[in-house]
Scaffold this motif. Structure first.
Motif, PDB file in Angstrom:
ATOM      1  N   ALA A   1      -3.619 -27.959 -67.344  1.00 21.76           N
ATOM      2  CA  ALA A   1      -4.832 -27.720 -68.132  1.00 21.76           C
ATOM      3  C   ALA A   1      -5.223 -28.988 -68.883  1.00 21.76           C
ATOM      4  CB  ALA A   1      -4.583 -26.580 -69.116  1.00 21.76           C
ATOM      5  N   ARG A   2      -4.205 -29.682 -69.427  1.00 19.54           N
ATOM      6  CA  ARG A   2      -4.506 -30.920 -70.149  1.00 19.54           C
ATOM      7  C   ARG A   2      -5.097 -31.969 -69.214  1.00 19.54           C
ATOM      8  NH1 ARG A   2      -5.488 -29.945 -75.218  1.00 19.54           N
ATOM      9  NH2 ARG A   2      -3.927 -28.556 -76.077  1.00 19.54           N
ATOM     10  N   LEU A   3      -4.625 -31.998 -67.982  1.00 25.22           N
ATOM     11  CA  LEU A   3      -5.199 -32.932 -66.999  1.00 25.22           C
ATOM     12  C   LEU A   3      -6.664 -32.583 -66.734  1.00 25.22           C
ATOM     13  CD1 LEU A   3      -2.442 -33.505 -64.304  1.00 25.22           C
ATOM     14  CD2 LEU A   3      -3.264 -35.119 -66.005  1.00 25.22           C
ATOM     15  N   MET A   4      -6.933 -31.272 -66.657  1.00 25.33           N
ATOM     16  CA  MET A   4      -8.323 -30.857 -66.427  1.00 25.33           C
ATOM     17  C   MET A   4      -9.205 -31.261 -67.599  1.00 25.33           C
ATOM     18  SD  MET A   4      -7.778 -27.049 -64.907  1.00 25.33           S
ATOM     19  CE  MET A   4      -9.429 -26.656 -64.360  1.00 25.33           C
ATOM     20  N   LEU A   5      -8.607 -31.325 -68.799  1.00 27.60           N
ATOM     21  CA  LEU A   5      -9.371 -31.711 -69.988  1.00 27.60           C
ATOM     22  C   LEU A   5      -9.371 -33.228 -70.187  1.00 27.60           C
ATOM     23  CD1 LEU A   5      -8.065 -28.943 -72.431  1.00 27.60           C
ATOM     24  CD2 LEU A   5     -10.344 -29.091 -71.449  1.00 27.60           C
ATOM     25  N   ASN A   6      -8.880 -33.937 -69.161  1.00 27.46           N
ATOM     26  CA  ASN A   6      -8.816 -35.411 -69.226  1.00 27.46           C
ATOM     27  C   ASN A   6      -7.943 -35.899 -70.374  1.00 27.46           C
ATOM     28  OD1 ASN A   6     -10.420 -36.073 -67.031  1.00 27.46           O
ATOM     29  ND2 ASN A   6     -12.261 -35.612 -68.227  1.00 27.46           N
ATOM     30  N   GLU A   7      -6.811 -35.251 -70.536  1.00 28.73           N
ATOM     31  CA  GLU A   7      -5.902 -35.696 -71.596  1.00 28.73           C
ATOM     32  C   GLU A   7      -4.529 -35.954 -70.975  1.00 28.73           C
ATOM     33  OE1 GLU A   7      -6.152 -32.473 -74.369  1.00 28.73           O
ATOM     34  OE2 GLU A   7      -8.230 -32.918 -74.865  1.00 28.73           O
ATOM     35  N   PRO A   8      -4.405 -37.041 -70.191  1.00 25.65           N
ATOM     36  CA  PRO A   8      -3.162 -37.270 -69.461  1.00 25.65           C
ATOM     37  C   PRO A   8      -1.945 -37.451 -70.366  1.00 25.65           C
ATOM     38  CG  PRO A   8      -4.647 -39.140 -69.259  1.00 25.65           C
ATOM     39  CD  PRO A   8      -5.422 -38.062 -69.914  1.00 25.65           C
ATOM     40  N   ALA A   9      -2.181 -38.000 -71.576  1.00 24.19           N
ATOM     41  CA  ALA A   9      -1.037 -38.225 -72.475  1.00 24.19           C
ATOM     42  C   ALA A   9      -0.407 -36.882 -72.856  1.00 24.19           C
ATOM     43  CB  ALA A   9      -1.499 -38.967 -73.715  1.00 24.19           C
ATOM     44  N   ALA A  10      -1.292 -35.921 -73.226  1.00 26.44           N
ATOM     45  CA  ALA A  10      -0.802 -34.599 -73.609  1.00 26.44           C
ATOM     46  C   ALA A  10      -0.183 -33.901 -72.395  1.00 26.44           C
ATOM     47  CB  ALA A  10      -1.946 -33.772 -74.167  1.00 26.44           C
ATOM     48  N   ALA A  11      -0.775 -34.119 -71.219  1.00 23.66           N
ATOM     49  CA  ALA A  11      -0.248 -33.498 -69.990  1.00 23.66           C
ATOM     50  C   ALA A  11       1.172 -33.990 -69.741  1.00 23.66           C
ATOM     51  CB  ALA A  11      -1.149 -33.841 -68.816  1.00 23.66           C
ATOM     52  N   GLY A  12       1.348 -35.299 -69.907  1.00 22.42           N
ATOM     53  CA  GLY A  12       2.660 -35.903 -69.677  1.00 22.42           C
ATOM     54  C   GLY A  12       3.729 -35.270 -70.552  1.00 22.42           C
ATOM     55  N   GLU A  13       3.338 -34.928 -71.781  1.00 19.07           N
ATOM     56  CA  GLU A  13       4.322 -34.325 -72.706  1.00 19.07           C
ATOM     57  C   GLU A  13       4.806 -32.970 -72.184  1.00 19.07           C
ATOM     58  OE1 GLU A  13       2.654 -34.278 -76.633  1.00 19.07           O
ATOM     59  OE2 GLU A  13       2.453 -36.466 -76.628  1.00 19.07           O
ATOM     60  N   TRP A  14       3.874 -32.192 -71.599  1.00 21.54           N
ATOM     61  CA  TRP A  14       4.275 -30.879 -71.069  1.00 21.54           C
ATOM     62  C   TRP A  14       5.192 -31.048 -69.858  1.00 21.54           C
ATOM     63  CZ3 TRP A  14       4.168 -26.936 -73.986  1.00 21.54           C
ATOM     64  CH2 TRP A  14       3.157 -26.754 -74.934  1.00 21.54           C
ATOM     65  N   PHE A  15       4.894 -32.025 -68.996  1.00 22.92           N
ATOM     66  CA  PHE A  15       5.747 -32.226 -67.826  1.00 22.92           C
ATOM     67  C   PHE A  15       7.136 -32.729 -68.257  1.00 22.92           C
ATOM     68  CE2 PHE A  15       1.445 -33.042 -65.744  1.00 22.92           C
ATOM     69  CZ  PHE A  15       1.334 -31.732 -65.320  1.00 22.92           C
ATOM     70  N   ASP A  16       7.124 -33.570 -69.292  1.00 25.15           N
ATOM     71  CA  ASP A  16       8.406 -34.048 -69.842  1.00 25.15           C
ATOM     72  C   ASP A  16       9.248 -32.859 -70.321  1.00 25.15           C
ATOM     73  OD1 ASP A  16       8.173 -36.712 -69.437  1.00 25.15           O
ATOM     74  OD2 ASP A  16       7.254 -37.144 -71.379  1.00 25.15           O
ATOM     75  N   ARG A  17       8.557 -31.908 -70.925  1.00 23.57           N
ATOM     76  CA  ARG A  17       9.248 -30.762 -71.506  1.00 23.57           C
ATOM     77  C   ARG A  17       9.954 -29.950 -70.403  1.00 23.57           C
ATOM     78  NH1 ARG A  17       6.467 -27.053 -76.100  1.00 23.57           N
ATOM     79  NH2 ARG A  17       7.996 -25.386 -76.051  1.00 23.57           N
ATOM     80  N   ILE A  18       9.330 -29.873 -69.232  1.00 24.31           N
ATOM     81  CA  ILE A  18       9.968 -29.142 -68.118  1.00 24.31           C
ATOM     82  C   ILE A  18      11.283 -29.835 -67.743  1.00 24.31           C
ATOM     83  CG2 ILE A  18       9.747 -28.493 -65.679  1.00 24.31           C
ATOM     84  CD1 ILE A  18       6.720 -28.288 -66.157  1.00 24.31           C
ATOM     85  N   MET A  19      11.236 -31.171 -67.728  1.00 22.85           N
ATOM     86  CA  MET A  19      12.430 -31.932 -67.356  1.00 22.85           C
ATOM     87  C   MET A  19      13.558 -31.711 -68.358  1.00 22.85           C
ATOM     88  SD  MET A  19      11.389 -33.205 -64.610  1.00 22.85           S
ATOM     89  CE  MET A  19      12.676 -34.315 -64.120  1.00 22.85           C
ATOM     90  N   GLN A  20      13.178 -31.416 -69.597  1.00 26.32           N
ATOM     91  CA  GLN A  20      14.205 -31.237 -70.632  1.00 26.32           C
ATOM     92  C   GLN A  20      14.752 -29.807 -70.682  1.00 26.32           C
ATOM     93  OE1 GLN A  20      11.964 -32.495 -73.996  1.00 26.32           O
ATOM     94  NE2 GLN A  20      11.907 -34.621 -73.288  1.00 26.32           N
TER      95      GLN A  20
END
Lengths: 324, 188
Positions: free
Chosen positions: A276-295
């Motif tokens: 959703a963050r990618l759709m809103l053009n917010e890659p930085a915020a998107a990256g944080e969610w993907f990081d969270r999955i890894m953790q």
């Protein structure tokens, strides 16, 4: 020493006349880029000599060089903010938006076509008027309207979504359907599984009114909204509803907070929140969610792999941008 | 970590710019303004040392950048481009401002000048001699000499402005002084 005094006497005797040699016309000054280049010691040879020859007699450029030096000594960009920034910020915002309104008045055409000056546009318009008669234009307009209506109808009925949600969901839907006694929720899932995202949203919203803590309902409502927000036609975006994505973020965050104990849902919520963050053009915020999955402790491996791939893509895009 | 954040910010800005350029939605420019107004203001304030001027110029920087956005290469980082515009506008502003002040000072001098036309002719001849004497100097010498005598800067100021070492500045001023006297006397 005596000699120096003698020379100084000669020079000081010339003082007022020496002053009259000073340049007072900014029109004579070199381009600001060159002066900035001289200050950052990037100029050499002929350019450096030209700047020095000019600046020697130019108080305007000397002042500009001093200002650049002062700014550098004041520290990095974030340091030099005065204490009353808050009050000034409001005035700055107001001034900027007023100016932008004026400047952007003739700047609404996509793909840069509206930069054509007004006078030039008028000439083009006259040429177009001369070439096409009114009847032809009316016919062309009607034809274009029919074509657009056709395309939109096709898109509406085909509803090609970009999320590939159905690729990973049917299995889970079957499992949940078998296990859930909530008929309203089951209806929402069925509609979602059929790709009827609009209906699924209505059903799930109704269901949530009575069952506010049902995290699965919030989750499916969120991803239905995401699927409904963007529709593509032949691979091209044809409709995008930003507010729907923002609502999806809210629903998914709610699902995440309610279904904290279910690692399946936690990973999925993070994944779709990232999207959703990618759709809103917010890659930085998107990256944080993907990081969270890894953790996360034990999300299912496919989702972790998806997240890893997405992070790598974001990093690659970022370094490509920086290196260029 | 900070580098990664900066990369992510650049990606975000690039996306907004793409959207602005492809869709013409100026709200994206508003977002860019929100994101970069602080550092741009800090740059302007650092150079101008005046809050109101810095505020006006910050707004002008974003408007100027908006007007020239189609000349910006999307493959390059955005902030350095914006920073350059801010610096250039500040330089222009300072030059205009100094000119106004210089013109005002000149007016005062003209009013208080009680010398007659003969003195003015003598001054004209002297002016030509001095000009020639200065023109004969090499660029670094001329720069250091004039900064010291004409603009009344200290040795340390000259080091900061020119980037020459203190010894170089000292030597340039000394040699310039000697050359000036020789050239000047030869023509008297």
């Amino acid at each position: 020493m005596v000699k120096n005094c003698d020379e100084d006497a000669v020079i000081s005797g010339c003082g007022p006349v020496l002053d009259s040699l000073k340049n007072t016309d900014p029109g004579q000054c070199p381009a600001p880029e060159l002066l900035a280049g001289y200050h950052s010691r990037k100029l050499s040879g002929k350019w450096k000599r030209q700047i020095e020859d000019h600046t020697a007699l130019c108080p305007l450029c000397v002042r500009a060089l001093e200002a650049m030096q002062a700014a550098e000594e004041a520290g990095t960009a974030q340091d030099g903010i005065p204490e009353n920034w808050q009050a000034m910020e409001n005035a700055l915002d107001k001034r900027f938006h007023e100016r932008l309104k004026v400047v952007s008045a003739g700047w609404t055409d996509p793909a840069g076509r509206k930069t054509t000056p007004r006078a030039e546009r008028n000439i083009l318009q006259s040429v177009a008027d001369a070439v096409f008669s009114t009847k032809k234009l009316v016919f062309a307009g009607a034809l274009a309207s029919v074509a657009i209506a056709g395309l939109y109808s096709y898109a509406f009925f085909s509803r090609v979504d970009t999320f590939s949600l159905s690729r990973i969901q049917p299995e889970k839907i079957t499992r949940l359907r078998a296990g859930t006694p909530d008929t309203g929720f089951g209806e929402g899932l069925r509609q979602y599984g059929m790709g009827e995202y609009g209906s699924a949203i209505h059903s799930l919203e109704d269901f949530i009114k009575e069952n506010q803590d049902h995290y699965e309902a919030h989750y499916y409502l969120g991803i239905s909204r995401l699927a409904d927000a963007e529709v593509r036609l032949l691979g091209l975006p044809y409709r995008f509803d930003r507010s729907q994505v923002e609502k999806a973020v809210f629903d998914l965050e709610k699902a995440l907070s309610l279904g904290r104990d279910n690692s399946y849902y936690t990973a999925d919520c993070c994944w779709y929140l990232g999207k959703a963050r990618l759709m809103l053009n917010e890659p930085a915020a998107a990256g944080e969610w993907f990081d969270r999955i890894m953790q996360l402790g034990a999300p299912y491996p496919e989702r972790k792999e998806d997240a890893r791939r997405m992070i790598a893509r974001l990093d690659r895009a970022a370094s490509a941008l920086i290196n260029q | 970590m900070q580098g990664e954040r900066r990369k992510a910010e650049e990606i975000e800005t690039a996306e907004w710019l793409k959207n602005l350029l492809s869709g013409g939605d100026t709200r994206y420019w508003g977002r860019i303004f929100e994101k970069y107004k602080r550092p741009v203001f800090a740059r302007c304030f650092g150079m101008l040392q005046n809050e109101e001027d810095a505020r006006d110029l910050t707004s002008e920087v974003f408007i100027r950048a908006f007007e020239n956005i189609r000349q910006y290469d999307l493959k390059r980082p955005f902030f350095p481009w914006l920073y350059r515009i801010a610096t250039n506008l500040c330089i222009d502003f300072i030059r205009r401002n100094v000119r106004v002040r210089a013109a005002q000072e000149k007016d005062v001098e003209n009013i208080t000048d009680e010398n007659g036309p003969d003195t003015r002719t003598d001054n004209e001849a002297l002016r030509e001699k001095i000009k020639t004497a200065i023109e004969k100097m090499k660029s670094p010498q001329k720069m250091c000499f004039c900064l010291f005598y004409l603009h009344e800067k200290s040795y340390n100021d000259i080091v900061q402005i020119t980037g020459y070492t203190l010894d170089e500045v000292r030597s340039h001023i000394q040699n310039g002084r000697r050359k000036f006297k020789l050239a000047f006397e030869r023509r008297v």
